[in-house]
Design an enzyme around this catalytic site. Structure first.
Site, PDB file in Angstrom:
ATOM      1  N   SER A 106      -7.431   2.159  -4.589  1.00  0.00           N
ATOM      2  CA  SER A 106      -6.401   2.914  -3.873  1.00  0.00           C
ATOM      3  C   SER A 106      -6.415   4.391  -4.265  1.00  0.00           C
ATOM      4  CB  SER A 106      -5.022   2.327  -4.161  1.00  0.00           C
ATOM      5  OG  SER A 106      -4.972   0.968  -3.820  1.00  0.00           O
TER       6      SER A 106
HETATM    7  N1  SAH Z   1      -5.118  -2.484  -7.138  1.00  0.00           N
HETATM    8  C1  SAH Z   1      -6.353  -1.934  -6.605  1.00  0.00           C
HETATM    9  C2  SAH Z   1      -6.386  -1.900  -5.112  1.00  0.00           C
HETATM   10  C3  SAH Z   1      -7.173  -2.998  -4.549  1.00  0.00           C
HETATM   11  S1  SAH Z   1      -7.255  -3.050  -2.789  1.00  0.00           S
HETATM   12  C4  SAH Z   1      -6.589  -0.553  -7.224  1.00  0.00           C
HETATM   13  O1  SAH Z   1      -6.192  -0.329  -8.322  1.00  0.00           O
HETATM   14  O2  SAH Z   1      -7.210   0.291  -6.608  1.00  0.00           O
HETATM   15  C5  SAH Z   1      -6.309  -4.488  -2.459  1.00  0.00           C
HETATM   16  C6  SAH Z   1      -6.831  -5.777  -3.018  1.00  0.00           C
HETATM   17  O3  SAH Z   1      -5.936  -6.812  -2.605  1.00  0.00           O
HETATM   18  C7  SAH Z   1      -8.226  -6.204  -2.540  1.00  0.00           C
HETATM   19  O4  SAH Z   1      -9.059  -6.365  -3.653  1.00  0.00           O
HETATM   20  C8  SAH Z   1      -7.974  -7.525  -1.818  1.00  0.00           C
HETATM   21  O5  SAH Z   1      -9.016  -8.470  -2.002  1.00  0.00           O
HETATM   22  C9  SAH Z   1      -6.688  -7.994  -2.481  1.00  0.00           C
HETATM   23  N2  SAH Z   1      -5.906  -8.976  -1.727  1.00  0.00           N
HETATM   24  C10 SAH Z   1      -5.638  -9.035  -0.405  1.00  0.00           C
HETATM   25  N3  SAH Z   1      -4.878 -10.106  -0.127  1.00  0.00           N
HETATM   26  C11 SAH Z   1      -4.639 -10.752  -1.310  1.00  0.00           C
HETATM   27  C12 SAH Z   1      -3.929 -11.942  -1.690  1.00  0.00           C
HETATM   28  N4  SAH Z   1      -3.284 -12.700  -0.807  1.00  0.00           N
HETATM   29  N5  SAH Z   1      -3.914 -12.283  -3.000  1.00  0.00           N
HETATM   30  C13 SAH Z   1      -4.548 -11.541  -3.931  1.00  0.00           C
HETATM   31  N6  SAH Z   1      -5.244 -10.429  -3.628  1.00  0.00           N
HETATM   32  C14 SAH Z   1      -5.298 -10.027  -2.341  1.00  0.00           C
END
Ligand code: SAH
Length: 275
Positions: free
Chosen positions: A107
C-alpha cells in the site's frame, strides 16, 4: 589439430564484441540491490542514506497532514525497502504502491499513514484498559488484528504501536514472503496466519484494533464481534463511485458499535477463501 575447430570442421561462433562495461553502469544499483537482498543487507546506495531517504518520506507525510508523532516515528523506523522486490528498492520511499507479486501491491505510505492515524486518533489507552481491552505497558495497543498482510510492511508498522499483531493473508505464498520479510527486518511480535481474513482470527480475539488492508463492503460481523470494548476498527468500505472507497471507522462501546466515515481511499478488493 587446431583447437579453434571442433570435430566435424564447424567453426566456434565468433567471440562477442567487447562491451564497454561503463555503459552498463545504470544497472549496477539494481544488481547490487539483488546481491544485497541475498545477503539480507540494506541495499547499497540506500544503505547508510536510507534513514535520510526515509526521513524525507516522513516529512512528506507530515506535510500531507499526518501529525501523529507515533505514526511518524513508526514510518521513520521501518525500512520499507526490505518489503519490496529488490528491483524496486530505488522506489521504496516514494509515495506509491508497488507490485509485490500475485497481482497484489504494497500500500501507498500516505494511505497506510492515514489509516494508522485514524486508528490512533483520540484513542485513550486507559479507556481501552478500563473497558477490558488487551492493552498493556508496551505499545499503544495490546493485540491488533490486520487483514491482508501482503508483504508485511503495515504489519511491521503496527508492530511498533502494539504489543502483538496478528495478521491474516489469504494467499499462502504472500504469507510466507511476509514472514520472511518480517524476520529479516527483526520484527518478532507479528504472527502471520494463512487464512480467510473475512473470518478474523477468533482464537486470538478480542483485539484493541482491527485494520483491513483490503475491502469493498461493510466490515463483516466477525470483525465487529472480535473487537474489544473501547476498541476501534478501520477498513475501506463499498466504493461510493469508481476509485473512491469510504474509510469506515467502527468503535465498540459498552452498549454496541458506532460507525462513521473518516475519509476516501482506494484499496484492492477483499476476496473470500484462501489460495
Ligand atoms: N498490508 C499490505 C497491503 C497488502 S494488499 C501492505 O503493508 O502493503 C492487500 C492484501 O489483502 C493482499 O495481499 C490480498 O491477498 C489480501 N487479501 C484480500 N482478501 C483477503 C482476505 N479475505 N483475507 C486475507 N487477506 C486478504
Amino acid at each position: 589439430m587446431s583447437t579453434s575447430r571442433p570435430p566435424g570442421g564447424r567453426r566456434f561462433p565468433a567471440p562477442l564484441p567487447a562491451v564497454d562495461l561503463r555503459l552498463l553502469r545504470p544497472q549496477r544499483m539494481v544488481q547490487a540491490a539483488v546481491a544485497d537482498a541475498r545477503r539480507q543487507r540494506p541495499p547499497a546506495g540506500l544503505g547508510l542514506d536510507s534513514a535520510v531517504v526515509r526521513g524525507r518520506m516522513v516529512e512528506r507525510l507530515r506535510a500531507g497532514g499526518i501529525g501523529d508523532e507515533r505514526v511518524l516515528a513508526a514510518f521513520a523506523a521501518v525500512e520499507r525497502h526490505r518489503f519490496v522486490d529488490p528491483a524496486l528498492v530505488t522506489q521504496a520511499y516514494e509515495d506509491t504502491s508497488l507490485p509485490i507479486g500475485l497481482g497484489q501491491t504494497i500500500s501507498k505510505p500516505s494511505v497506510v499513514a492515514q489509516m494508522l492515524q485514524v486508528l490512533l486518533h483520540e484513542l485513550d489507552t486507559r479507556r481501552l484498559a478500563s473497558a477490558g481491552g488487551t492493552s498493556g505497558s508496551r505499545g499503544v495497543f495490546g493485540r491488533v488484528l490486520e487483514i491482508g498482510t501482503g508483504c508485511g510492511y503495515q504489519a511491521a508498522l503496527l508492530a511498533r504501536l502494539a504489543e502483538r499483531v496478528v495478521s491474516v493473508e489469504r494467499l499462502g505464498a504472500l504469507a510466507e514472503k511476509a514472514r520472511a520479510n518480517l524476520a529479516a527486518a527483526g520484527v518478532h511480535n507479528v504472527q502471520v496466519l494463512h487464512g480467510d481474513g473475512l473470518l478474523g482470527a477468533p482464537a486470538m480475539a478480542p483485539f484493541d484494533a482491527i485494520v483491513s488492508a483490503a475491502g469493498g463492503s461493510e466490515p463483516p460481523s466477525a470483525w465487529l464481534d472480535q473487537l474489544a470494548p473501547g476498541g476501534r476498527l478501520v477498513a475501506p468500505g463499498a466504493p461510493a463511485r469508481p476509485g473512491a472507497q469510504p474509510l469506515i471507522v467502527v468503535e465498540r462501546t459498552s452498549s454496541g458499535w458506532t460507525r462513521r466515515v473518516a475519509a476516501e481511499v482506494w484499496f484492492v478488493p477483499l476476496k473470500s477463501g484462501t489460495e
